[in-house]
Structure formats: structure tokens, C-alpha cells
Design a protein around this motif. Structure first.
Motif, PDB file in Angstrom:
ATOM      1  N   ASP A 180      -3.498   1.430  -7.938  1.00 13.78           N
ATOM      2  CA  ASP A 180      -4.070   1.923  -6.838  1.00 13.78           C
ATOM      3  C   ASP A 180      -3.125   2.754  -6.261  1.00 13.78           C
ATOM      4  O   ASP A 180      -2.400   2.412  -5.757  1.00 13.78           O
ATOM      5  N   PRO A 181      -3.293   4.211  -6.339  1.00 11.96           N
ATOM      6  CA  PRO A 181      -2.245   4.990  -5.969  1.00 11.96           C
ATOM      7  C   PRO A 181      -2.316   5.401  -4.219  1.00 11.96           C
ATOM      8  O   PRO A 181      -3.438   5.422  -3.744  1.00 11.96           O
ATOM      9  N   GLU A 194       3.315   6.955  -5.341  1.00  9.22           N
ATOM     10  CA  GLU A 194       3.354   5.551  -4.603  1.00  9.22           C
ATOM     11  C   GLU A 194       2.391   4.590  -5.326  1.00  9.22           C
ATOM     12  O   GLU A 194       1.339   4.944  -5.358  1.00  9.22           O
ATOM     13  N   VAL A 195       2.794   3.441  -5.554  1.00  8.21           N
ATOM     14  CA  VAL A 195       1.762   2.282  -6.010  1.00  8.21           C
ATOM     15  C   VAL A 195       1.495   1.522  -4.844  1.00  8.21           C
ATOM     16  O   VAL A 195       2.210   0.617  -4.422  1.00  8.21           O
ATOM     17  N   ARG A 196       0.397   1.273  -4.606  1.00  9.12           N
ATOM     18  CA  ARG A 196      -0.041   0.526  -3.475  1.00  9.12           C
ATOM     19  C   ARG A 196      -0.806  -0.866  -4.208  1.00  9.12           C
ATOM     20  O   ARG A 196      -0.842  -1.867  -3.291  1.00  9.12           O
ATOM     21  N   PRO A 208      -9.532   1.427  -9.185  1.00 12.03           N
ATOM     22  CA  PRO A 208      -9.071   2.389  -8.043  1.00 12.03           C
ATOM     23  C   PRO A 208      -8.512   3.648  -8.445  1.00 12.03           C
ATOM     24  O   PRO A 208      -8.284   4.780  -7.581  1.00 12.03           O
ATOM     25  N   SER A 209      -8.359   3.943  -9.884  1.00 12.43           N
ATOM     26  CA  SER A 209      -7.844   5.385 -10.188  1.00 12.43           C
ATOM     27  C   SER A 209      -7.940   5.237 -11.814  1.00 12.43           C
ATOM     28  O   SER A 209      -8.616   4.318 -12.163  1.00 12.43           O
ATOM     29  N   ASN A 210      -7.893   6.327 -12.530  1.00 10.61           N
ATOM     30  CA  ASN A 210      -7.895   6.467 -13.971  1.00 10.61           C
ATOM     31  C   ASN A 210      -6.401   6.493 -14.307  1.00 10.61           C
ATOM     32  O   ASN A 210      -6.064   6.957 -15.605  1.00 10.61           O
ATOM     33  N   LYS A 211      -5.305   5.938 -13.637  1.00 13.71           N
ATOM     34  CA  LYS A 211      -3.980   6.098 -14.074  1.00 13.71           C
ATOM     35  C   LYS A 211      -3.596   4.702 -14.591  1.00 13.71           C
ATOM     36  O   LYS A 211      -3.486   3.811 -14.100  1.00 13.71           O
ATOM     37  N   GLY A 249       4.954  -4.026  -1.828  1.00 12.64           N
ATOM     38  CA  GLY A 249       5.065  -4.092  -0.368  1.00 12.64           C
ATOM     39  C   GLY A 249       6.462  -4.800   0.219  1.00 12.64           C
ATOM     40  O   GLY A 249       6.863  -4.139   1.066  1.00 12.64           O
ATOM     41  N   GLY A 250       6.857  -5.510  -0.678  1.00 13.43           N
ATOM     42  CA  GLY A 250       8.233  -6.036  -0.402  1.00 13.43           C
ATOM     43  C   GLY A 250       9.429  -5.329  -0.956  1.00 13.43           C
ATOM     44  O   GLY A 250      10.706  -5.246  -0.500  1.00 13.43           O
TER      45      GLY A 250
END
Length: 298
Positions: A180-181, A194-196, A208-211, A249-250
Motif C-alpha cells: 500500500d504505497p 513509502e510503505v503504508r 492497494p497497488s500493482n507493486k 508505523g513503528g
């Protein structure tokens, strides 16, 4: 300037049974199947060495001793080749110095996350790389650097956790872990995203994406503690993707878009594609292989 611990260790999960390549893998580890004249594991090890990796951690299973023996000294073979005046350079890459290779056993096939957790005592409190030999990552033609070297360079810039990604057609995303970018075009060369979030093999309408995550990781040692409490995920296995998702997130988490090519050698068609592509690029056989391909295509 932030000083980060260097990436000197890499974990290679090689305990899989290789059932998609039966009967060839009944007695030969899948990682020892050759792409032209080098086994798959050799390509991954060479990529690691290029990136400055010093310690290779093989997470093995039953019947995998050939992988370690490949990097051992073959005294009889080398003595015979020397006696006959053969070129010894072909064996140079398939030799490790003492201490370079450490093996641990995954006794029960409980998934990629469990395989990585099996190496926890060797990884210790250091950041480390993970390299899946099935994913053959080939640098760009004309002197490009390998995938892991690109990732190490990105790590030196931003730290934290990194994964390699590639874009695939949207209708293929359900076969992979997908990011999820967040913000993209980051880093000195614009290759960082960035990776969410991370989703393992999502349905097409929920991706969430095609990556896709493409088999190379640099992770902080905290992932081992996350894996200790990780419940089974897709396929009833301990999934590394799920553990990484809990860490987002951490700690900083970025994706590196690999400037190069990927061959999925976990599938038979991908294995054949890799063999053909790399053979055609070889100076010693490329012209002949291209002629063979044209002839077969009629």
C-alpha cells in the motif's frame, strides 16, 4: 550524520521441497537447478557478495546438503583440473571462505516467516538481508548493479526496513504480496516509495497497488520478536509479510523499485525464460542460442 549498523548478514530460505519441479527435485534441491551453467543459489550468493554481505545464513531442510557442498572445496575435482591444465576460474565463485556460510535447520515447513525466525540466534541484534533464490534478479545490461546492492545503498540513505518491488499487470497481483504505497519518488535517485501497508495475495478488487514484493528485504532485528508472536496467515503458514505489516508505523519502511529484471524461477515457465534470456546474452553462446530460438519458432 546518522550512523547505521551495516548490512553484513543475509538469510537464504532454502528449505522448500520444490514440488513444482518434480521429479527433477526428488534428489536435487531446487536451488541447485542450473540457469545455463550456474545453480540458482549461486546467482543469489553473487548478488549478496556484490552488496558487501559477509555472512551467508542458509535455512535448510532435509536433503539440502548439496547447497552447502556446492560452496565447499572439491579437492579431487580441483586436483584433476589442475593436473589437466583446465581453467580453474570457473570454480572461483563456487567457493566460500571459512565462516562465510552458516546453516540452520527448519525442521517443519511452516512458512517463510518461520524460516526467517529459525535464523534469529545468528542474526542477533543486527539488521540483515533476506534473499529468496527463486527470485532471480538480474542487473540492467551494460554494467548495472544488482538488486541487493541497490537496496544497501538505499538503506545507507534512509535506514529502517526496505523491500524490493516491481510493477506487474494488475490482473497478476493476487499471486504476490503487494504494498500500500505512500509518497513516491523519494531518495537520491527517486526509486523509493513509502510503505503504508502490506497485503499478502489480495483479491484483484482489494489490491492497494500493482507493486509486488519481489524477494529481497532488509529488515531490522525487531522483526524476529514480531515473528515469535505471529499467528498463521495465508495458506495456514507463518507469513513474513504479515510480520512486516505489524512493524509499519513503528519504524521507517520503504520500497525500492529495482532497476533491472526479475525472473520467477519458482515456476517452470519462468525458469525456462530465465535460462533462455541469460543464454542469449552470453558472449560464448548467445549467437548460437538466438539462432536455435529462431529455428524453433519456425
Amino acid at each position: 550524520m546518522t550512523i547505521r549498523k551495516p548490512i553484513k548478514k543475509a538469510v537464504f530460505p532454502v528449505a522448500g521441497l520444490g514440488t513444482r519441479f518434480l521429479p527433477a527435485t526428488k534428489a536435487i534441491p531446487k536451488e541447485m537447478l542450473p540457469i545455463v551453467d550456474r545453480p540458482l543459489i549461486q546467482y543469489a550468493v553473487d548478488e549478496a557478495r556484490e552488496a558487501g554481505i559477509e555472512q551467508l545464513i542458509f535455512v535448510t531442510g532435509r536433503g539440502k546438503t548439496a547447497i552447502v557442498e556446492h560452496f565447499d572445496v572439491a579437492f579431487e575435482l580441483e586436483a584433476t583440473m589442475t593436473e589437466r591444465g583446465k581453467d580453474m576460474s570457473v570454480l572461483d565463485a563456487a567457493r566460500a571462505t571459512p565462516g562465510d556460510i552458516i546453516t540452520v535447520r527448519q525442521q517443519v515447513p511452516m512458512g517463510l516467516g518461520h524460516a526467517i525466525w529459525c535464523a534469529r540466534a545468528i542474526v542477533g541484534d543486527e539488521p540483515f538481508a533476506i534473499m529468496l533464490p527463486d527470485e532471480l534478479m538480474v542487473a540492467q545490461k551494460g554494467g548495472g548493479t544488482g538488486c541487493m546492492k541497490q537496496m544497501v545503498e538505499a538503506y545507507e540513505e534512509v535506514g529502517g526496513n526496505l523491500i524490493s518491488v516491481l510493477e506487474v499487470p494488475h490482473d497478476e497481483v493476487s499471486s504476490y504480496g503487494v504494498i500500500d504505497p505512500g509518497a513516491s519518488g523519494l531518495g537520491a535517485n527517486g526509486a523509493l516509495t513509502e510503505v503504508r501497508g502490506l497485503v499478502e495475495k489480495p483479491p484483484l478488487d482489494e489490491a492497494p497497488s500493482n507493486k509486488i514484493v519481489s524477494g529481497r528485504y532488509i529488515l531490522q532485528p525487531e522483526v524476529m520478536r514480531t515473528l515469535e508472536t505471529q499467528s498463521a496467515g495465508a495458506g495456514g503458514e507463518i507469513q513474513l509479510t504479515d510480520a512486516m505489516a505489524r512493524m509499519i508505523g513503528g519504524q521507517p519502511f520503504h520500497a525500492v523499485t529495482f532497476a533491472g529484471r526479475r525472473f520467477d524461477c519458482g515456476s517452470k515457465t519462468g525458469f525456462v525464460e530465465a535460462t533462455l534470456a541469460l543464454a542469449m546474452e552470453r558472449e560464448d553462446m548467445g549467437e548460437e542460442v538466438r539462432a536455435i530460438a529462431r529455428r524453433l519458432l519456425g
